[in-house]
Design a protein around this motif. Structure first.
Motif, PDB file in Angstrom:
ATOM      1  N   ILE A 154      41.927  34.368  42.376  1.00 31.19           N
ATOM      2  CA  ILE A 154      41.355  35.209  41.321  1.00 31.19           C
ATOM      3  C   ILE A 154      42.436  36.152  40.815  1.00 31.19           C
ATOM      4  O   ILE A 154      43.115  36.812  41.607  1.00 31.19           O
ATOM      5  CB  ILE A 154      40.149  35.999  41.859  1.00 31.19           C
ATOM      6  CG1 ILE A 154      39.071  35.025  42.330  1.00 31.19           C
ATOM      7  CG2 ILE A 154      39.611  36.952  40.802  1.00 31.19           C
ATOM      8  CD1 ILE A 154      37.948  35.670  43.101  1.00 31.19           C
ATOM      9  N   ALA A 155      42.578  36.216  39.513  1.00 30.52           N
ATOM     10  CA  ALA A 155      43.589  37.076  38.902  1.00 30.52           C
ATOM     11  C   ALA A 155      43.184  38.537  39.040  1.00 30.52           C
ATOM     12  O   ALA A 155      42.003  38.865  39.208  1.00 30.52           O
ATOM     13  CB  ALA A 155      43.749  36.724  37.425  1.00 30.52           C
ATOM     14  N   LYS A 156      44.174  39.415  38.954  1.00 33.02           N
ATOM     15  CA  LYS A 156      43.866  40.844  38.922  1.00 33.02           C
ATOM     16  C   LYS A 156      43.014  41.102  37.694  1.00 33.02           C
ATOM     17  O   LYS A 156      43.305  40.610  36.613  1.00 33.02           O
ATOM     18  CB  LYS A 156      45.150  41.673  38.864  1.00 33.02           C
ATOM     19  CG  LYS A 156      45.917  41.657  40.161  1.00 33.02           C
ATOM     20  CD  LYS A 156      47.121  42.545  40.106  1.00 33.02           C
ATOM     21  CE  LYS A 156      47.860  42.468  41.430  1.00 33.02           C
ATOM     22  NZ  LYS A 156      49.091  43.219  41.412  1.00 33.02           N
ATOM     23  N   ALA A 204      40.038  39.391  33.141  1.00 35.61           N
ATOM     24  CA  ALA A 204      41.429  39.006  32.869  1.00 35.61           C
ATOM     25  C   ALA A 204      41.462  37.897  31.828  1.00 35.61           C
ATOM     26  O   ALA A 204      40.504  37.139  31.665  1.00 35.61           O
ATOM     27  CB  ALA A 204      42.098  38.537  34.163  1.00 35.61           C
ATOM     28  N   ASP A 205      42.578  37.808  31.115  1.00 35.30           N
ATOM     29  CA  ASP A 205      42.730  36.742  30.115  1.00 35.30           C
ATOM     30  C   ASP A 205      42.559  35.364  30.755  1.00 35.30           C
ATOM     31  O   ASP A 205      41.908  34.491  30.203  1.00 35.30           O
ATOM     32  CB  ASP A 205      44.101  36.831  29.434  1.00 35.30           C
ATOM     33  CG  ASP A 205      44.206  38.041  28.515  1.00 35.30           C
ATOM     34  OD1 ASP A 205      43.146  38.568  28.092  1.00 35.30           O
ATOM     35  OD2 ASP A 205      45.341  38.457  28.224  1.00 35.30           O
TER      36      ASP A 205
END
Length: 129
Positions: free
Chosen positions: A84-86, A91-92
């Motif tokens: 999982i992105a920050k 997030a984009d």
């Protein structure tokens, strides 16, 4: 979820398309299409499909059982690691896909060893009832 709850150690899930489709209240064709999508996106891997039954391997970055070393399953099918992105869903690109690399999976295991060896159990989850 039905596929993941069929996990038993480091073995493939025996997916009986007709029975699982009936349980999920979808057609067998719909289930096959969903499994195909999950395989194409490397959430699952198929290893044989005979008489309506398939051996399905689950990417351990998606689901695993306590005490199962994710590096073994990851190496078997060179599964990528999903992270999982920050910023999460805001997030984009909310999901980061790390291509399979043995060293990366070793680092994931080292950083999360306690989670892989003894993950929390959710008492309200039907699979853990």
């Amino acid at each position: 979820m039905i596929i993941y709850t069929g996990l038993k150690g480091d073995l493939p899930v025996q997916l009986h398309f007709a029975a699982v489709a009936e349980e999920a209240e979808v057609s067998a064709e719909h289930l096959r299409a969903e499994v195909t999508w999950l395989v194409e996106h490397e959430f699952l891997a198929l290893d044989g499909h005979v008489g309506g039954v398939a051996r399905v391997w689950v990417n351990p970055s998606v689901a695993f059982l306590p005490g199962t070393d994710p590096r073994v399953a990851a190496a078997r099918h060179e599964f990528p690691y999903f992270d999982i992105a920050k910023g999460g869903m805001s997030a984009d690109d909310p999901v980061i896909i790390h291509p399979y690399e043995r060293e990366f999976w070793d680092a994931v295991y080292a950083a999360q060893q306690d989670l892989f060896e003894s993950p929390p159990v959710f008492k309200r989850c039907p699979a853990h009832a």
